[in-house]
Write a protein that holds these residues in place. Structure first.
Motif, mmCIF file in Angstrom:
data_model
loop_
_atom_site.group_PDB
_atom_site.id
_atom_site.type_symbol
_atom_site.label_atom_id
_atom_site.label_comp_id
_atom_site.label_asym_id
_atom_site.label_seq_id
_atom_site.Cartn_x
_atom_site.Cartn_y
_atom_site.Cartn_z
ATOM 1 N N LEU A 266 12.697 2.456 -11.688
ATOM 2 C CA LEU A 266 12.488 2.982 -12.901
ATOM 3 C C LEU A 266 13.233 1.912 -14.052
ATOM 4 N N GLY A 267 14.317 1.246 -13.452
ATOM 5 C CA GLY A 267 14.733 0.262 -14.403
ATOM 6 C C GLY A 267 13.601 -0.892 -14.790
ATOM 7 N N GLY B 83 9.171 1.738 -4.222
ATOM 8 C CA GLY B 83 9.256 0.380 -4.182
ATOM 9 C C GLY B 83 7.940 -0.378 -4.850
ATOM 10 N N ALA B 84 6.795 0.362 -4.475
ATOM 11 C CA ALA B 84 5.696 -0.140 -5.042
ATOM 12 C C ALA B 84 5.368 0.108 -6.396
ATOM 13 N N LEU B 85 6.021 1.139 -6.959
ATOM 14 C CA LEU B 85 6.008 1.366 -8.450
ATOM 15 C C LEU B 85 7.072 0.323 -9.147
ATOM 16 N N GLY B 86 8.116 -0.177 -8.476
ATOM 17 C CA GLY B 86 8.886 -1.343 -8.869
ATOM 18 C C GLY B 86 8.338 -2.482 -8.850
ATOM 19 N N TYR B 87 7.831 -2.665 -7.959
ATOM 20 C CA TYR B 87 7.117 -4.034 -7.520
ATOM 21 C C TYR B 87 6.086 -4.217 -8.940
ATOM 22 N N TYR C 244 14.284 -6.145 -9.131
ATOM 23 C CA TYR C 244 13.123 -6.744 -8.686
ATOM 24 C C TYR C 244 12.980 -7.326 -7.611
ATOM 25 N N VAL C 245 13.943 -7.123 -6.506
ATOM 26 C CA VAL C 245 13.816 -7.503 -5.221
ATOM 27 C C VAL C 245 14.175 -6.366 -4.308
ATOM 28 N N VAL C 246 14.972 -5.327 -4.644
ATOM 29 C CA VAL C 246 15.145 -4.165 -3.679
ATOM 30 C C VAL C 246 13.835 -3.570 -3.707
ATOM 31 N N PRO C 247 13.065 -3.140 -4.796
ATOM 32 C CA PRO C 247 11.894 -2.364 -4.871
ATOM 33 C C PRO C 247 10.869 -2.959 -3.995
ATOM 34 N N PRO C 248 10.562 -4.164 -4.414
ATOM 35 C CA PRO C 248 9.206 -4.865 -3.311
ATOM 36 C C PRO C 248 9.612 -4.659 -1.887
ATOM 37 N N ALA C 249 11.002 -5.014 -1.550
ATOM 38 C CA ALA C 249 11.398 -5.036 -0.302
ATOM 39 C C ALA C 249 11.190 -3.587 0.426
ATOM 40 N N ALA C 250 11.708 -2.590 -0.484
ATOM 41 C CA ALA C 250 11.605 -1.327 0.024
ATOM 42 C C ALA C 250 10.048 -0.548 0.260
ATOM 43 N N ALA C 251 9.126 -1.442 -0.627
ATOM 44 C CA ALA C 251 7.829 -1.012 -0.391
ATOM 45 C C ALA C 251 7.118 -1.345 0.991
#
Length: 383
Positions: free
Chosen positions: A22-23, A324-328, A305-312
């Motif tokens: 969301l951030g 995570g995909a949304l954040g990426y 910018y690092v945690v969401p794609p890692a979680a995706a």
């Protein structure tokens, strides 16, 4: 044996990833708004009647300064142009290149900066800029780095924006040229960072010095405002002299802002990854005020910018992977719209998580070198 509450860990991970995603979405929305409001120099500026002093500090720039000087001397729409280049103890023939150009154009003058180190308390560039400004006679001082190439209308357009915007300082951010893996990862973050994190129109009018962004590659300042704020003498020990100069202007009641210089100038800061590491580590330690400030910024960038794609990829649940995909996607989108506006490569945005991770590592390395006393730039130590 201690039982692990996996459901609790999953919920915590989901909450963390969702917050980061969301951030990133909010930050990208802010980027889009900023780019809509971003000032851009005119393609057809009016003729400048006042005297403009273009000031170029140069140290070991023989391989790059000729295109810079040629582009300045080819400036259009400026009736009274003064070009001063200070050779700051170069050992590579920089002075010879400038002397050859000056022989055919009386507007260009080479100043001998000598070979001694700067006086105590001064850094090399601030001392060079101080001496250039002391010799300048224009009502506008335009500082240009030796690795910058200007468009023919750049000087006139920059002065027109300075005057028309009722500003004391304006910094058109040049289009950044980057080749090779590391420069392509890191350099696009320059424009992206202020376009994403700084509310530009608020910063333009706010007296808060924390709301400041500028780029010394191309920076124009009213000569009276320069004198009023103390010029480079008031920021003599600042590594990030460009931002420090804008803050000095704000402290004395002036206004200034970074603008889109994509169409007026280009700059290739670093030829390879090694040069980029040296350049970034010399100054990143000072970018966020303190070790705590640096840690806070690194933590925030990592969360967004690092945690969401890692979680995706590695998230423990479908919800975590979706967030995570949304954040990426949000981070990549922000990079793409900045690249399209500033002449970058949109495809490089796909590596945005790696870009941010490398930047965070450079911040840490900069602080390590600062504490070890091993920071150097252009052959001089930085304290």
């Amino acid at each position: 044996m201690v039982a692990v509450d996996r459901s609790g860990l999953t919920r915590t991970t989901e909450a963390l990833v969702t917050a980061g995603a969301l951030g990133a979405v909010v930050a990208t929305a802010h980027t889009a708004l900023n780019l809509r409001l971003l000032r851009r120099p005119s393609d057809t500026p009016p003729v400048v009647a006042e005297r403009v002093s273009v000031l170029v500090p140069a140290r070991d720039e023989a391989a790059r300064i000729a295109p810079c000087i040629a582009s300045i001397l080819a400036s259009e729409g400026v009736r009274d142009l003064e070009v001063l280049v200070l050779d700051d103890g170069s050992t590579d023939g920089t002075a010879d290149v400038v002397t050859a150009a000056a022989a055919s154009d009386p507007r260009l003058e080479l100043l001998d900066g000598g070979s001694d180190d700067p006086p105590a308390g001064w850094l090399g560039k601030t001392w060079a800029c101080h001496r250039l400004a002391a010799r300048a006679t224009g009502s506008v001082l335009l500082f240009v780095d030796a690795d910058v190439v200007l468009a023919p209308h750049a000087v006139a357009a920059t002065v027109a924006l300075l005057r028309g915007g009722r500003l004391d300082l304006v910094s058109p951010y040049p289009r950044q040229l980057a080749d090779g893996p590391l420069p392509r990862l890191v350099q696009p973050l320059l424009q992206w960072s202020w376009a994403t994190l700084l509310p530009l129109r608020v910063a333009e009018t706010s007296p808060r010095v924390s709301l400041s962004a500028a780029n010394g590659q191309l920076l124009a300042i009213d000569a009276r405002a320069y004198a009023r704020c103390g010029g480079h003498g008031s920021i003599r020990g600042e590594v990030l002299d460009d931002v420090a100069l804008l803050r000095a202007v704000k402290r004395t009641g002036g206004r200034g802002v970074v603008v889109d210089g994509t169409d007026v100038a280009t700059c290739r800061m670093y030829d390879d990854g090694a040069a980029l590491v040296e350049g970034y580590t010399k100054s990143l330690w000072s970018a966020f005020g303190s070790p705590a400030g640096s840690a806070g910024v690194v933590s925030l960038l990592t969360l967004l910018y690092v945690v969401p794609p890692a979680a995706a990829v590695l998230g423990p649940s479908r919800r975590a992977r979706a967030a995570g995909a949304l954040g990426y996607a949000a981070g990549v989108t922000g990079r793409v719209i900045v690249a399209r506006r500033t002449g970058g490569r949109p495809v490089d945005a796909l590596a945005h998580p790696a870009s941010v991770a490398v930047l965070c590592a450079l911040v840490g390395e900069s602080w390590r070198r600062k504490r070890a006393g091993t920071l150097r730039w252009r052959g001089r130590g930085l304290t």
